[in-house]
Design an enzyme around this catalytic site. Structure first.
Site, PDB file in Angstrom:
ATOM      1  N   ASP A  99       0.861  -1.187   0.000  1.00 18.98           N
ATOM      2  CA  ASP A  99       0.000   0.000   0.000  1.00 18.98           C
ATOM      3  C   ASP A  99       0.894   1.232   0.000  1.00 18.98           C
ATOM      4  O   ASP A  99       1.296   1.733   1.050  1.00 18.98           O
ATOM      5  CB  ASP A  99      -0.904  -0.032   1.233  1.00 18.98           C
ATOM      6  CG  ASP A  99      -2.065   0.939   1.129  1.00 18.98           C
ATOM      7  OD1 ASP A  99      -2.121   1.709   0.148  1.00 18.98           O
ATOM      8  OD2 ASP A  99      -2.931   0.929   2.025  1.00 18.98           O
ATOM      9  N   ILE A 100       1.203   1.711  -1.206  1.00 20.19           N
ATOM     10  CA  ILE A 100       2.151   2.824  -1.339  1.00 20.19           C
ATOM     11  C   ILE A 100       1.487   4.093  -1.879  1.00 20.19           C
ATOM     12  O   ILE A 100       2.014   5.185  -1.737  1.00 20.19           O
ATOM     13  CB  ILE A 100       3.342   2.430  -2.229  1.00 20.19           C
ATOM     14  CG1 ILE A 100       2.890   2.078  -3.645  1.00 20.19           C
ATOM     15  CG2 ILE A 100       4.121   1.271  -1.615  1.00 20.19           C
ATOM     16  CD1 ILE A 100       4.002   1.864  -4.646  1.00 20.19           C
ATOM     17  N   LYS A 101       0.340   3.930  -2.544  1.00 13.96           N
ATOM     18  CA  LYS A 101      -0.463   5.052  -3.077  1.00 13.96           C
ATOM     19  C   LYS A 101       0.380   6.084  -3.831  1.00 13.96           C
ATOM     20  O   LYS A 101       0.241   7.284  -3.641  1.00 13.96           O
ATOM     21  CB  LYS A 101      -1.258   5.733  -1.963  1.00 13.96           C
ATOM     22  CG  LYS A 101      -2.299   4.831  -1.305  1.00 13.96           C
ATOM     23  CD  LYS A 101      -3.157   5.610  -0.324  1.00 13.96           C
ATOM     24  CE  LYS A 101      -4.172   4.717   0.358  1.00 13.96           C
ATOM     25  NZ  LYS A 101      -3.559   3.791   1.349  1.00 13.96           N
ATOM     26  N   ARG A 102       1.238   5.619  -4.706  1.00 14.18           N
ATOM     27  CA  ARG A 102       2.072   6.535  -5.479  1.00 14.18           C
ATOM     28  C   ARG A 102       1.293   7.117  -6.655  1.00 14.18           C
ATOM     29  O   ARG A 102       0.363   6.512  -7.170  1.00 14.18           O
ATOM     30  CB  ARG A 102       3.320   5.816  -5.982  1.00 14.18           C
ATOM     31  CG  ARG A 102       4.229   5.248  -4.897  1.00 14.18           C
ATOM     32  CD  ARG A 102       4.749   6.335  -3.957  1.00 14.18           C
ATOM     33  NE  ARG A 102       5.837   5.860  -3.131  1.00 14.18           N
ATOM     34  CZ  ARG A 102       5.774   5.652  -1.823  1.00 14.18           C
ATOM     35  NH1 ARG A 102       4.643   5.881  -1.175  1.00 14.18           N
ATOM     36  NH2 ARG A 102       6.828   5.234  -1.135  1.00 14.18           N
ATOM     37  N   THR A 127      -0.807  -0.145  -4.634  1.00 16.19           N
ATOM     38  CA  THR A 127      -1.900   0.822  -4.762  1.00 16.19           C
ATOM     39  C   THR A 127      -1.359   2.085  -5.428  1.00 16.19           C
ATOM     40  O   THR A 127      -0.213   2.481  -5.200  1.00 16.19           O
ATOM     41  CB  THR A 127      -2.502   1.180  -3.392  1.00 16.19           C
ATOM     42  OG1 THR A 127      -1.470   1.670  -2.523  1.00 16.19           O
ATOM     43  CG2 THR A 127      -3.160  -0.042  -2.757  1.00 16.19           C
TER      44      THR A 127
END
Length: 305
Positions: A99-102, A127
């Protein structure tokens, strides 16, 4: 070759839809147990390892979601623990979501893709935040083609502030998130020709389960997209709402604190904490039992639809 989202979809069908979130903060570990380790980061690694072992052995989940922010907050040692946690998940045989949401301009996005789809921090699925523009997705989707990697693109998140942008109406009609959904459908069709034998696209969507009407509408709008479903449990999302999102292509439902902090609801663990005999093994047992309970809760809700 199966892409990683296909593998996750099959694991969800076999083991149930639960995703165990390793959003592990040292504060979740009781001080008496924390003091037995050389550093908070090493305690987190032991904590994660106990939970991964219990969950994987019981086959009570299909994947783990490792939230990178908690490891970044512990500095260099924390990032080493992040790397070791990813390896422990891989060894378990379950899928790993980082879950890095880059989300950034193309050149920077390419560097993020290399960082998380190869090298020390290589993972199965990540993500991505698309709200800087759809060109930011391209470096990640290229890895889906050449290495079978997967990605969950933020569509409808579970936080209250999602109304600030995601739900805004566009002049041409529809909401901002509908534009994201249209792009996901386009990518899914593009990948259908690349992976003709597989039952889902390597590009999935993050859809929170905190509002029932949205859940029904989004599942109907995107029946062929596999969902990562946050918001269940500690964030207030009900199992029946999550179950609605599990229809059609299916999905995986994340629970983090409900499992990580299950020991706090265990009378046995609380008594042991009080008398100073609580161990990491006890905490792992409580987490494992909570994972089985969450899996059964979700499966029961889905059966009742």
């Amino acid at each position: 070759m199966k892409h990683n989202m296909q593998i996750l979809q099959e694991l969800a069908a076999a083991n149930g839809p639960l995703c165990v979130g390793l959003d592990t903060d040292p504060s979740y570990i009781p001080p008496s147990v924390l003091a037995k380790y050389d550093s908070p980061a090493q305690a987190v690694l032991a904590y994660n390892t106990e939970i991964i072992d219990r969950v994987a052995t019981a086959k009570s989940a299909c994947c783990f979601k490792v939230q990178i922010a908690y490891y970044e907050a512990m500095g260099l040692e924390g990032m080493r623990v992040y790397e070791q946690t990813l390896k422990a998940v891989k060894k378990s045989g379950l899928a790993c979501i980082s879950d890095i949401k880059r989300g950034d301009i193309a050149a920077t996005a390419g560097a993020y893709a290399r960082a998380h789809f190869s090298g020390d921090f290589e993972t199965d699925i990540i993500t991505i935040n698309p709200y800087m523009g759809f060109d930011t997705l391209k470096p990640f989707t290229e890895y889906a083609q050449k290495a079978g990697k997967g990605m969950f693109v933020l569509l409808r998140t579970s936080n209250p502030g999602m109304t600030d942008i995601e739900q805004k109406e566009l002049k041409e009609g529809g909401r901002v998130l509908d534009g994201v959904g249209a792009e996901l459908e386009r990518l899914s069709k593009e990948f259908a020709s690349f992976y003709p034998e597989q039952t889902c696209s390597p590009v999935g969507a993050v859809v929170g389960c905190t509002e029932e009407s949205d859940a029904k509408a989004l599942r109907e709008a995107y029946p062929d997209i596999f969902f990562l479903i946050p918001g269940y449990g500690a964030q207030g999302g009900a199992a029946r709402i999550a179950a609605t999102l599990l229809k059609n292509a299916g999905g995986t439902v994340n629970s983090s604190r409900g499992i990580l902090c299950a020991w706090k609801k265990s009378p046995t663990c609380l008594q042991k904490e009080q008398d100073g005999s609580l161990t990491m093994d006890d905490i792992g047992d409580a987490a494992g039992a909570a994972a089985i309970e969450a899996k059964n809760d979700l499966l029961s809700a889905f059966a009742a639809l």
